[in-house]
Design a protein around this motif. Structure first.
Motif, PDB file in Angstrom:
ATOM      1  N   MET A  83       0.841  -1.180   0.000  1.00  0.00           N
ATOM      2  CA  MET A  83       0.000   0.000   0.000  1.00  0.00           C
ATOM      3  C   MET A  83       0.884   1.241   0.000  1.00  0.00           C
ATOM      4  SD  MET A  83      -3.015   1.053   2.658  1.00  0.00           S
ATOM      5  CE  MET A  83      -3.921  -0.441   2.243  1.00  0.00           C
ATOM      6  N   GLU A  84       0.571   2.193  -0.863  1.00  0.00           N
ATOM      7  CA  GLU A  84       1.358   3.409  -0.989  1.00  0.00           C
ATOM      8  C   GLU A  84       0.477   4.622  -0.734  1.00  0.00           C
ATOM      9  OE1 GLU A  84       3.100   3.243  -4.838  1.00  0.00           O
ATOM     10  OE2 GLU A  84       4.433   1.573  -4.351  1.00  0.00           O
ATOM     11  N   ARG A  85       1.081   5.683  -0.190  1.00  0.00           N
ATOM     12  CA  ARG A  85       0.337   6.881   0.174  1.00  0.00           C
ATOM     13  C   ARG A  85       1.059   8.114  -0.332  1.00  0.00           C
ATOM     14  NH1 ARG A  85       0.121   3.112   3.980  1.00  0.00           N
ATOM     15  NH2 ARG A  85      -1.856   2.628   5.001  1.00  0.00           N
ATOM     16  N   HIS A  86       0.273   9.181  -0.553  1.00  0.00           N
ATOM     17  CA  HIS A  86       0.868  10.453  -0.927  1.00  0.00           C
ATOM     18  C   HIS A  86       1.688  10.966   0.254  1.00  0.00           C
ATOM     19  CE1 HIS A  86       1.224  14.653  -2.140  1.00  0.00           C
ATOM     20  NE2 HIS A  86       0.979  14.232  -3.366  1.00  0.00           N
ATOM     21  N   PRO A  87       2.879  11.499   0.015  1.00  0.00           N
ATOM     22  CA  PRO A  87       3.747  11.891   1.129  1.00  0.00           C
ATOM     23  C   PRO A  87       3.302  13.150   1.870  1.00  0.00           C
ATOM     24  CG  PRO A  87       4.762  12.454  -0.959  1.00  0.00           C
ATOM     25  CD  PRO A  87       3.539  11.636  -1.285  1.00  0.00           C
ATOM     26  N   ALA A  88       2.278  13.844   1.390  1.00  0.00           N
ATOM     27  CA  ALA A  88       1.872  15.100   2.028  1.00  0.00           C
ATOM     28  C   ALA A  88       1.480  14.889   3.489  1.00  0.00           C
ATOM     29  CB  ALA A  88       0.720  15.738   1.251  1.00  0.00           C
ATOM     30  N   ARG A  89       0.749  13.804   3.766  1.00  0.00           N
ATOM     31  CA  ARG A  89       0.344  13.545   5.152  1.00  0.00           C
ATOM     32  C   ARG A  89       1.533  13.155   6.004  1.00  0.00           C
ATOM     33  NH1 ARG A  89      -4.851   9.800   5.563  1.00  0.00           N
ATOM     34  NH2 ARG A  89      -4.601  10.491   7.740  1.00  0.00           N
ATOM     35  N   VAL A  90       2.491  12.451   5.420  1.00  0.00           N
ATOM     36  CA  VAL A  90       3.707  12.087   6.142  1.00  0.00           C
ATOM     37  C   VAL A  90       4.474  13.344   6.537  1.00  0.00           C
ATOM     38  CG1 VAL A  90       5.871  10.798   6.040  1.00  0.00           C
ATOM     39  CG2 VAL A  90       3.842   9.922   4.867  1.00  0.00           C
ATOM     40  N   VAL A  91       4.588  14.274   5.590  1.00  0.00           N
ATOM     41  CA  VAL A  91       5.311  15.518   5.852  1.00  0.00           C
ATOM     42  C   VAL A  91       4.588  16.354   6.908  1.00  0.00           C
ATOM     43  CG1 VAL A  91       6.062  17.698   4.824  1.00  0.00           C
ATOM     44  CG2 VAL A  91       6.377  15.552   3.571  1.00  0.00           C
ATOM     45  N   ALA A  92       3.260  16.431   6.813  1.00  0.00           N
ATOM     46  CA  ALA A  92       2.489  17.220   7.774  1.00  0.00           C
ATOM     47  C   ALA A  92       2.656  16.674   9.195  1.00  0.00           C
ATOM     48  CB  ALA A  92       1.011  17.231   7.380  1.00  0.00           C
ATOM     49  N   PHE A  93       2.574  15.347   9.338  1.00  0.00           N
ATOM     50  CA  PHE A  93       2.758  14.739  10.655  1.00  0.00           C
ATOM     51  C   PHE A  93       4.171  14.960  11.161  1.00  0.00           C
ATOM     52  CE2 PHE A  93       3.814  10.808  13.142  1.00  0.00           C
ATOM     53  CZ  PHE A  93       3.056  11.126  14.265  1.00  0.00           C
ATOM     54  N   SER A  94       5.144  14.841  10.279  1.00  0.00           N
ATOM     55  CA  SER A  94       6.547  15.043  10.654  1.00  0.00           C
ATOM     56  C   SER A  94       6.781  16.479  11.094  1.00  0.00           C
ATOM     57  CB  SER A  94       7.463  14.693   9.479  1.00  0.00           C
ATOM     58  OG  SER A  94       7.267  13.359   9.062  1.00  0.00           O
ATOM     59  N   ASP A  95       6.206  17.442  10.370  1.00  0.00           N
ATOM     60  CA  ASP A  95       6.345  18.847  10.748  1.00  0.00           C
ATOM     61  C   ASP A  95       5.804  19.090  12.157  1.00  0.00           C
ATOM     62  OD1 ASP A  95       7.506  19.472   8.351  1.00  0.00           O
ATOM     63  OD2 ASP A  95       5.730  20.425   7.487  1.00  0.00           O
ATOM     64  N   ALA A  96       4.688  18.452  12.483  1.00  0.00           N
ATOM     65  CA  ALA A  96       4.083  18.630  13.810  1.00  0.00           C
ATOM     66  C   ALA A  96       4.996  18.092  14.906  1.00  0.00           C
ATOM     67  CB  ALA A  96       2.727  17.938  13.857  1.00  0.00           C
ATOM     68  N   VAL A  97       5.570  16.917  14.685  1.00  0.00           N
ATOM     69  CA  VAL A  97       6.469  16.330  15.683  1.00  0.00           C
ATOM     70  C   VAL A  97       7.709  17.197  15.863  1.00  0.00           C
ATOM     71  CG1 VAL A  97       7.932  14.344  16.215  1.00  0.00           C
ATOM     72  CG2 VAL A  97       5.636  13.988  15.282  1.00  0.00           C
ATOM     73  N   ILE A  98       8.271  17.664  14.764  1.00  0.00           N
ATOM     74  CA  ILE A  98       9.467  18.503  14.837  1.00  0.00           C
ATOM     75  C   ILE A  98       9.146  19.814  15.548  1.00  0.00           C
ATOM     76  CG2 ILE A  98      11.144  19.801  13.456  1.00  0.00           C
ATOM     77  CD1 ILE A  98      10.938  17.536  11.370  1.00  0.00           C
ATOM     78  N   ALA A  99       7.983  20.391  15.266  1.00  0.00           N
ATOM     79  CA  ALA A  99       7.592  21.648  15.920  1.00  0.00           C
ATOM     80  C   ALA A  99       7.468  21.462  17.433  1.00  0.00           C
ATOM     81  CB  ALA A  99       6.268  22.146  15.338  1.00  0.00           C
ATOM     82  N   ILE A 100       6.902  20.354  17.842  1.00  0.00           N
ATOM     83  CA  ILE A 100       6.786  20.079  19.280  1.00  0.00           C
ATOM     84  C   ILE A 100       8.166  19.896  19.900  1.00  0.00           C
ATOM     85  CG2 ILE A 100       5.959  18.401  20.978  1.00  0.00           C
ATOM     86  CD1 ILE A 100       3.578  17.889  19.088  1.00  0.00           C
ATOM     87  N   ALA A 101       9.047  19.203  19.205  1.00  0.00           N
ATOM     88  CA  ALA A 101      10.389  18.939  19.735  1.00  0.00           C
ATOM     89  C   ALA A 101      11.160  20.238  19.969  1.00  0.00           C
ATOM     90  CB  ALA A 101      11.162  18.031  18.786  1.00  0.00           C
ATOM     91  N   VAL A 102      11.126  21.159  18.994  1.00  0.00           N
ATOM     92  CA  VAL A 102      11.880  22.405  19.164  1.00  0.00           C
ATOM     93  C   VAL A 102      11.229  23.295  20.222  1.00  0.00           C
ATOM     94  CG1 VAL A 102      12.870  22.360  16.848  1.00  0.00           C
ATOM     95  CG2 VAL A 102      10.680  23.512  17.220  1.00  0.00           C
TER      96      VAL A 102
END
Length: 210
Positions: free
Chosen positions: A1-20
């Motif tokens: 199963m393959e997915r568009h990376p936009a949701r992956v990037v959005a989730f990653s941005d949220a985690v990184i924002a919380i970390a900083v």
């Protein structure tokens, strides 16, 4: 199963924002307000750990976008490796706190630098793992990146792996030197990647001209 990376990037941005955001919460204000200036000055290890870690996480964020801008679709392997990468990023505020405490107290500096370096070395390792995986599975890449662009990104990610490893090893011998080497990585790595934005050259399997 393959997915568009936009949701992956959005989730990653949220985690990184919380970390900083959590990084600054590790800087505790002085308890003695009668000598506030002195107390603020003695917090320099916390400031140093905050700045170095924040800027390195910023590079992680920027290069995460560089990488996923070239990924057309994400399969389960990409999702798994990216999840492990985010788990490592979420650990970085703790590593920064340990680093600041060690330099402030004057004890355990070697261990703290090694821990901090290993955390970022793992991030670099996972970047390389994700990129090499999608590089081998061409169907996951966008059609507009040419071989020169792929090699340029690969070189930059491998450089991060080597540079941080060297800084970490030096930190095991001389903690200030190790931190200086890792910190020197910051201005260099913000330079643009040659070939990162390549001219569109559709691949044969994407319906381009033969």
């Amino acid at each position: 199963m393959e997915r568009h990376p936009a949701r992956v990037v959005a989730f990653s941005d949220a985690v990184i924002a919380i970390a900083v955001t959590l990084l600054v919460l590790e800087i505790r204000p002085p308890q003695d307000t009668r000598h506030l200036f002195h107390g603020l000055v003695t917090l320099w290890p916390s400031y140093l750990a905050y700045v170095v870690t924040f800027m390195l996480v910023g590079q992680v964020w920027a290069n995460h976008h560089v990488m996923f801008d070239q990924i057309r679709t994400a399969d389960r392997t990409v999702l798994f490796l990216n999840t492990v990468l985010l788990m490592d990023i979420a650990f970085l505020p703790f590593a920064a706190s340990v680093l600041a405490g060690a330099f402030r107290d004057g004890h355990g500096q070697r261990t703290a630098v090694i821990l901090h370096g290993i955390a970022f070395e793992l991030a670099a390792l996972l970047f390389n793992a994700i990129w090499q995986y999608v590089r081998r599975h061409h169907r996951l890449l966008v059609a507009t990146i040419d071989p020169a662009g792929v090699k340029a990104i690969s070189r930059r990610f491998r450089l991060a792996l080597t540079w941080i490893a060297v800084g970490t090893l030096l930190g095991a011998l001389l903690p200030p030197l190790g931190m200086a080497v890792i910190a020197a990585f910051i201005p260099f790595y913000w330079l643009p990647i040659r070939g990162e934005i390549a001219r569109a050259q559709p691949r044969r399997d994407e319906g381009g001209p033969a």
